[in-house]
Enzyme design. Structure first.
Site, short mmCIF file in Angstrom:
data_model
loop_
_atom_site.label_atom_id
_atom_site.label_comp_id
_atom_site.label_asym_id
_atom_site.label_seq_id
_atom_site.Cartn_x
_atom_site.Cartn_y
_atom_site.Cartn_z
CE LYS A 1 62.02 24.77 14.43
NZ LYS A 1 62.96 25.87 14.71
CE LYS B 1 60.91 25.31 10.66
NZ LYS B 1 61.85 26.07 11.38
C1 PBG Z 1 65.60 28.06 13.90
C2 PBG Z 1 64.87 27.67 12.69
C3 PBG Z 1 64.99 26.50 11.91
C4 PBG Z 1 64.16 26.69 10.82
C5 PBG Z 1 63.55 27.92 10.97
N1 PBG Z 1 63.98 28.49 12.14
C6 PBG Z 1 65.86 25.33 12.00
C7 PBG Z 1 65.94 24.43 13.12
O1 PBG Z 1 65.09 24.36 14.01
O2 PBG Z 1 66.95 23.73 13.13
C8 PBG Z 1 64.02 25.70 9.67
C9 PBG Z 1 63.60 26.28 8.38
C10 PBG Z 1 63.82 25.41 7.21
O3 PBG Z 1 64.25 24.23 7.29
O4 PBG Z 1 63.57 25.90 6.10
N2 PBG Z 1 65.36 27.38 15.06
#
Ligand code: PBG
Length: 323
Positions: free
Chosen positions: A195, A248
């Site tokens: 991520k 992601k």
């Molecule tokens: C929580 C999380 C996030 C997303 C999914 N779970 C946001 C972040 O890390 O700030 C992002 C999903 C999206 O942008 O569609 N940590």
């Protein structure tokens, strides 16, 4: 041999031919639809920066799930907007919390749908970080127990799959241990393994009300410049017991999706995130892009890169177009 012997255009002449030799077949069966659950009932509030995406109370979420099921989409992933926030995200553990109640409501509706839950603290902490704060920093190890408890409460409520998105080190092991010792050894973990610290999460933070109140997420989410580090993250999560891994965002990281797919014998998911969705929506609204064409192209590209399934806000629209 007369030139040219090979004419690739021969196979592009008709749709029947093109379809016959098509390498990637997009299907609603590989989509997961994200949903934002808020407290209350009969509430359905559109997210300003994400047209077509709503914050909804559990009863409306169930209705949405019915539609998702009828479109042939196999699952949803739930994000919670809790009643209250505190420094440790206590509301994320409550058995009557927003997500837990939504899971139970979906279960009660007896839908043929996988319910995945996002396991993280940022939606539940008043500071908006994905872990607890100690000495002004996001503290890794003290966060693990809370994440494990949260995952357990989701499993107890009936979640089919838990998906930790916090990027703390060791959280997959902590969650696996907790689930196994509590009678949920059959609940799989989909880890947000690679991520990245991305500007593309902007609209999500409005949707989930989870923007960090100070600093940013660079000390735990990955540097966009790194690829080998993603393979290390995935390897660690697999070692710790992840059943599936996620990359992601999707579009700027298709090379990572492909490398993970080639190196590991484990299902790979890609998250086509909020910012990627909102860009398409904004351009389509302005008449600058053909939404159906570009969404189909984007999702095909993500699948072609190696994703076994795709978390996407376009899921319902794309499923309709694919019918
Ligand atoms: C929580 C999380 C996030 C997303 C999914 N779970 C946001 C972040 O890390 O700030 C992002 C999903 C999206 O942008 O569609 N940590």
């Amino acid at each position: 041999m007369t030139f040219p012997a090979q004419r690739p255009r021969r196979l592009r002449k008709t749709e029947l031919l093109r379809d016959l030799v098509r390498e990637t077949r997009l299907s609603a069966k590989s989509f997961i639809y994200p949903l934002f659950v808020c407290p209350g009932s009969s509430l359905r509030q559109e997210v300003g920066s994400m047209p077509g995406v709503f914050q909804q109370s559990a009863d409306c979420v169930v209705e949405d799930c019915r539609e998702v099921e009828s479109l042939g989409i196999p699952g949803v992933i739930l994000f919670g907007l809790p009643e209250s926030k505190d420094p440790r995200g206590a509301s994320s553990l409550a058995q009557d919390g927003v997500v837990q109640c939504a899971i139970e409501a979906i279960r009660k509706a007896k839908l043929n749908l996988l319910v995945i839950t996002d396991v993280c603290l940022c939606e539940y902490t008043d500071h908006g970080h994905c872990g607890v704060i100690e000495n002004g920093e996001v503290a890794n190890d003290p966060t693990l127990e809370i994440l494990a408890e949260q995952a357990l409460s989701h499993a107890r409520a009936g979640a089919d799959i838990v998906a930790p998105s916090d990027m703390m080190d060791g959280r997959v092991r902590a969650i696996r241990k907790k689930l196994d010792s509590s009678g949920f050894s059959d609940v799989p973990i989909l880890s947000y393994a690679a991520k990245y610290c991305s500007g593309f999460y902007g609209p999500f933070r409005e949707a989930a009300d989870s923007a960090p109140q100070f600093g940013d997420r660079r000390s735990y989410q990955m540097d966009p410049a790194n690829a080998r580090e993603a393979l290390k993250e995935v390897a660690l999560d697999v070692e710790e017991g992840a059943d599936m891994v996620m990359v992601k965002p999707a579009l700027p990281y298709l090379d990572i999706v492909r490398q993970v797919k080639d190196e590991f014998r484990i299902p790979v998911a890609a998250y086509n995130v909020s910012g990627e969705y909102s860009m398409v929506k904004a351009a389509a609204r302005n008449g600058w892009l053909d939404e159906k064409r570009v969404v189909t192209e984007i999702l095909t590209g993500i699948q072609r890169a190696g994703a076994d399934f795709i978390l996407t806000y376009h899921a319902k629209d794309a499923a309709r177009w694919l019918r």
